[in-house]
Motif scaffolding. Structure first.
Motif, short mmCIF file in Angstrom:
data_model
loop_
_atom_site.label_atom_id
_atom_site.label_comp_id
_atom_site.label_asym_id
_atom_site.label_seq_id
_atom_site.Cartn_x
_atom_site.Cartn_y
_atom_site.Cartn_z
N LYS A 135 -6.69 -1.09 -12.34
CA LYS A 135 -6.71 -1.01 -10.88
C LYS A 135 -5.58 -1.80 -10.23
O LYS A 135 -5.46 -1.81 -9.00
N THR A 136 -4.75 -2.45 -11.02
CA THR A 136 -3.73 -3.35 -10.47
C THR A 136 -2.82 -2.66 -9.46
O THR A 136 -2.66 -3.15 -8.33
N PRO A 137 -2.17 -1.53 -9.80
CA PRO A 137 -1.28 -0.90 -8.81
C PRO A 137 -2.01 -0.49 -7.54
O PRO A 137 -1.51 -0.69 -6.43
N GLN A 138 -3.20 0.05 -7.69
CA GLN A 138 -3.98 0.50 -6.53
C GLN A 138 -4.30 -0.66 -5.60
O GLN A 138 -4.17 -0.56 -4.38
N VAL A 139 -4.74 -1.77 -6.17
CA VAL A 139 -5.13 -2.94 -5.37
C VAL A 139 -3.93 -3.55 -4.65
O VAL A 139 -4.01 -3.89 -3.46
#
Length: 572
Positions: A135-139
């Protein structure tokens, strides 16, 4: 790739040039990632998390880009909360990263354990704990989008130590720049026709520009509009500089803090007030008295929370200020409207002339110690559009707001008016420099109460050899509060006085060149000397005690002439 490395790559992809922060035990992997990319992104190590947050705040104000902050877990985040709160209250975009204890240690009473989301919830627009590497890029992209869109503010991302360490097979497409520029809303043509009709029917229109005009970067459009139609532009203290205050249509700051009788009179006489990005709180409206004659009020803001928050409006628009002015200009042109009356223009221009003459009179007043009005008067005459000013709450604040003329429409002056936190300006001036490194000098202005809360960041300025003139307005008291005691509490003083310090020697201990100024004749030479120096310098002005002067605070000046029993302190 580790999550820590992915976060740093995403920051670089989103044009982040500098991160303000403090290292900590749980941040080691994150800082290792910064070390790998130190040629692409700068990490400025600060001496305190609160002041790192203030730097990120002022960087955002001056650059127009989100400020980025990094703090360690637990106490590190707690120390940063005042800065996040100021940013959110002032609609300034900040993305704050906090590291956290490992997820395996949650609930064990581990060192620095804290419910970080819950703690930061009250002072941010959005906050989240990253618990999955995928989820890193999305967050990260969502954080930038939320921070900068609508009514901007601070967001917070907590990343546990073991998540920073996790490996994940990120794709190249994950590192594309986030489309975080705020969506620009434009008003409808039929609504603008109604505004145009109200302006045509008005004999004495005025524009009141707040901090939202800075956020919209409406400088050129607002200036052109005022010049074209002869409509005066007054500003809140946060809106100072939305139009150059050397422009003949600029009224200057109105309200309590830095408003003057003359500038306030322009708004009082107006029959139509066009409000651009202001909350219209009691400080700006002098407890609504500036709107006492029931003028037509047209309010424009990007936030539904602000519209009609404090004052009933005749028309309200949730849209971008630039788009509003561009559309309104088109409607006024089509309607054949030319300019406001000669008599109205003469009225407000005469008021501005009176205001400037009064400022000079105050600057020329003799005093045993340094007259703060003289300091601002000297700065006004010797600085230009290439200088920045960061001003703390306290005596220097209303003098700077009322007497200094911004030379170019821009965020040349920064005031922390979300909360008026003491201890802001010293550190925030560092963020201002990085927000506009083309500035020839940054002037950081604060009282001795603030100085004691932020002195450690002098080392940061010295380490980086920044061109900052630190200016201590020393009166050995919490001056603002002492003045309230004097005016409204029978001169019964408690918890407001402290012993004298030697600010100049303290600054020298941090490696700064410094001077102590004890009288008015030495003010100009000291400022001339400071302008000639490379790197940071410190000026310690010993100013007139607050009990012996009345700064340009509207209700103070009015109440100082009244019998004490008839005085009423302003309710914020």
């Amino acid at each position: 790739m580790r999550v820590a490395d992915a976060v740093v790559k995403l920051l670089i992809a989103n044009d982040v040039e500098i991160v303000f922060g403090v290292p900590g035990d749980t941040s080691m992997d994150f800082h290792n990632a910064f070390e790998k990319h130190q040629n692409e992104i700068q990490y400025l190590s600060c001496r305190d998390e609160r002041h790192a947050a203030y730097m990120a705040d002022t960087y955002a104000r001056v650059s127009g880009k989100p400020g980025v902050l990094d703090v360690p877990s637990g106490g590190g985040l707690l120390y940063a909360l005042p800065g996040l709160s100021e940013a959110t209250a002032s609609s300034i975009p900040i993305v704050c990263f906090s590291s956290d204890i490992s997820t395996e240690s949650e609930g064990t009473g581990a060192l620095t354990e804290l419910k970080q989301e819950e703690v930061s919830n009250a002072v941010t627009k959005w906050n989240v704990t990253l618990r999955k590497a995928s989820k890193t890029p999305q967050v990260i992209k969502k954080a930038f989008r939320i921070a900068a869109s609508g009514r901007p503010g601070a967001v917070h991302i907590s990343i546990p130590e073991d998540i920073h360490e996790q490996e994940f097979d990120f794709k190249e497409s994950d590192f594309k720049k986030s489309n975080y520029l705020r969506h620009i809303n434009a008003p409808k043509s039929e609504d603008l026709k109604e505004v145009a009709e109200k302006i045509k029917a008005s004999e004495r229109p005025v524009i009141l520009a707040g901090g939202g005009a800075h956020l919209s970067q409406a400088y050129k459009v607002l200036t052109d509009f005022a010049n074209k139609y002869g409509i005066p532009v007054a500003t809140s203290i946060n809106g100072k500089g939305c139009i150059a205050e050397t422009n003949k249509h600029a009224v200057g700051v109105i309200g309590v803090n830095g408003g003057t009788d003359q500038s306030n009179d322009v708004v009082r006489e107006a029959d139509t007030v066009i409000v651009l990005g202001s909350k219209l709180n009691n400080v700006t409206t002098v407890a609504k008295t500036l709107l006492r004659d029931d003028p037509t009020i047209i309010q424009v803001d990007m936030s539904e929370e602000i519209l009609e928050l404090n004052v009933h409006t005749d028309l309200a628009f949730m849209c971008d200020i630039q788009q509003f002015l561009v559309g309104l200009d088109e409607e006024l042109q089509e309607s054949g409207y030319s300019q406001t009356s000669v008599s109205w223009q003469e009225f407000y221009q005469d008021k501005v002339k009176e205001k400037q003459e009064q400022a000079q009179i105050e600057a020329d007043e003799d005093s045993a110690l340094v007259n703060p009005a003289k300091i601002i008067n000297c700065l006004d005459k010797m600085t230009d559009e290439n200088h920045l000013f960061v001003v703390d709450a306290g005596t220097q604040n209303p003098y700077m707001a009322a007497h200094y003329k911004v030379k170019k429409a821009s965020r040349q002056t920064v005031f922390d008016r979300g909360h008026g936190n003491l201890g802001y300006a010293l550190s925030a001036s560092i963020g201002a420099y990085y927000g506009n490194s083309k500035a020839s000098k940054v002037f950081s202005m604060f009282g001795d109460g603030s100085f004691a809360m932020s002195v450690g960041e002098l080392e940061t300025a010295r380490r980086k050899n920044l061109p900052i003139v630190f200016m201590l307005f020393q009166n050995n008291a919490y001056g603002w509060i002492k003045k309230l005691h004097q005016l409204y509490h029978n001169e019964e003083y408690i918890a407001v006085d402290f012993s004298e310090i030697d600010g100049a020697k303290i600054a020298e201990g941090f490696g700064l060149k410094s001077k102590k100024i004890l009288n008015n004749s030495d003010v100009q030479p000291a400022l001339d000397w400071a302008m000639e120096q490379d790197g940071p310098v410190f000026l310690d002005f010993i100013i007139t005690p607050i009990t012996e002067l009345v700064p340009p605070v509207t209700n103070w000046r009015a109440d100082s002439k009244k019998d004490p029993k008839d005085r009423r302190a302003l309710t914020y």
